[in-house]
Design a protein around this motif. Sequence first.
Motif, PDB file in Angstrom:
ATOM      1  N   LEU A 136      78.692  55.289 -24.246  1.00 54.25           N
ATOM      2  CA  LEU A 136      80.163  55.317 -24.446  1.00 54.25           C
ATOM      3  C   LEU A 136      79.994  57.100 -24.832  1.00 54.25           C
ATOM      4  CD1 LEU A 136      81.224  54.640 -28.056  1.00 54.25           C
ATOM      5  CD2 LEU A 136      78.873  54.622 -27.019  1.00 54.25           C
TER       6      LEU A 136
ATOM      7  N   ALA B 295      84.311  50.431 -29.755  1.00 54.86           N
ATOM      8  CA  ALA B 295      84.653  50.568 -28.828  1.00 54.86           C
ATOM      9  C   ALA B 295      82.796  50.120 -28.163  1.00 54.86           C
ATOM     10  CB  ALA B 295      84.089  51.859 -28.714  1.00 54.86           C
TER      11      ALA B 295
ATOM     12  N   LEU C  34      85.985  56.917 -27.552  1.00 52.71           N
ATOM     13  CA  LEU C  34      86.264  56.982 -29.445  1.00 52.71           C
ATOM     14  C   LEU C  34      86.781  58.560 -28.991  1.00 52.71           C
ATOM     15  CD1 LEU C  34      86.851  55.850 -31.087  1.00 52.71           C
ATOM     16  CD2 LEU C  34      84.064  56.517 -32.253  1.00 52.71           C
TER      17      LEU C  34
ATOM     18  N   VAL D 145      83.926  53.891 -22.183  1.00 55.72           N
ATOM     19  CA  VAL D 145      84.104  53.821 -23.280  1.00 55.72           C
ATOM     20  C   VAL D 145      84.540  55.050 -23.693  1.00 55.72           C
ATOM     21  CG1 VAL D 145      85.099  52.699 -25.430  1.00 55.72           C
ATOM     22  CG2 VAL D 145      84.544  51.710 -23.767  1.00 55.72           C
TER      23      VAL D 145
END
Length: 386
Positions: free
Chosen positions: A284, A336, A304, A302
């Motif tokens: 991520l 996430a 964040l 993903v």
Amino acid sequence: MLVTTSRAEFGLFYWLIKALQDSTLFNFQLIVTGNHLSVEQGYTLKEIEQEGIKITEIVEIMFSGVSDTAKTKSSAHGMLSFADVFSRHRPDLLIIMGDRYELLGIASAAALMSVPIAHFSGGEITQGVIDDVIRHTITKLSHFHFVSNKKHAQRVRQLGEAPDRIFNVGEPGLEHLKKTPMMNISELSQSIGFELSESFALFTFHPVVQELGLTPEMQLSRILDVLETESKLQYLITFPNFDIGGEVLLEQLKAFEERNRDRVKLVSSLGFRRYLSALHLCKLVIGNSSSGLVEAPCFGKVTLNIGSRQSGRLKGRNVIDCGFDPREIRIKLKLAMNDDYQEIAKTAENPYGDGNTVSKVVNVLRNTKFPIEGIKRFHDLEDKDE
């Protein structure tokens, strides 16, 4: 003539620079300036030279420091220096991208010397920082506008720019997905001198002067306090930019690395190939860099996105927005990393284009009649345009 001022923007421009430099249709000139010449920012001039790209001139314009005064002087120095550059070369068109403060001086010099400007990234919104003011100002100084989606094109029209000078070409950095070979995790690990696992996060956090009464140092402290407790992740961290607060953030990140040498690697600059490879390989993306919005969805990652730096920008379903409350960061980080959300990110649509930008831009330039008409006309929005 194309001007590059920073590592991030050079990475976005890379394939366009290659196409224009290799073309027999254009007498291409590349000017390198700004943070490329900063040792603190990794002296990324060497990365351009290593790519074998011909540089027309190297122009030093930056004043040391991150204060408003230093930024203003750098922009003013850019205006003075590029008055001489434009006098020497008399370009038919200046190509620039984005909203860096030093570009304001460069674009102003071009406008006053009747050098037409083609600007990338107009119509975007970043409400958390001063970038909006600079970007919209450069839009008004520019003759051609290469934007990344329909919404941005609409905003440029709202600023009074003629529709036939606005081209929705997508985000140029996505061209890497089709043309840049990616490193595998072993190659990337060897290149940074750190053994990465399959569970690492790519982390970049740039300073925002004040947010909810929190200084940049306080913002980052809250994030790192949470990340330090997440034992399942390694962190590959790139330097913050050197806006106000950047130097303090860098010291915090160095201390964070020192405390967690088994799972944290801090690097000044990955360069575009290693950075995109890290995006491809990571679990991520964490922080407030635009790459989490623009490039990350292409790799199904993903993001964040913490804080307000990217407020107002278009975001795909891969992006999870988060504030600075430690409890919220902890909850959103868990979300996430959740397998279900990881699957959502893999199929998230990217609002910034399909990675075929360069051919569209070259086609526009090929069909442009030079010299470009210097007089700009304000285009009033009719009811049907709204």
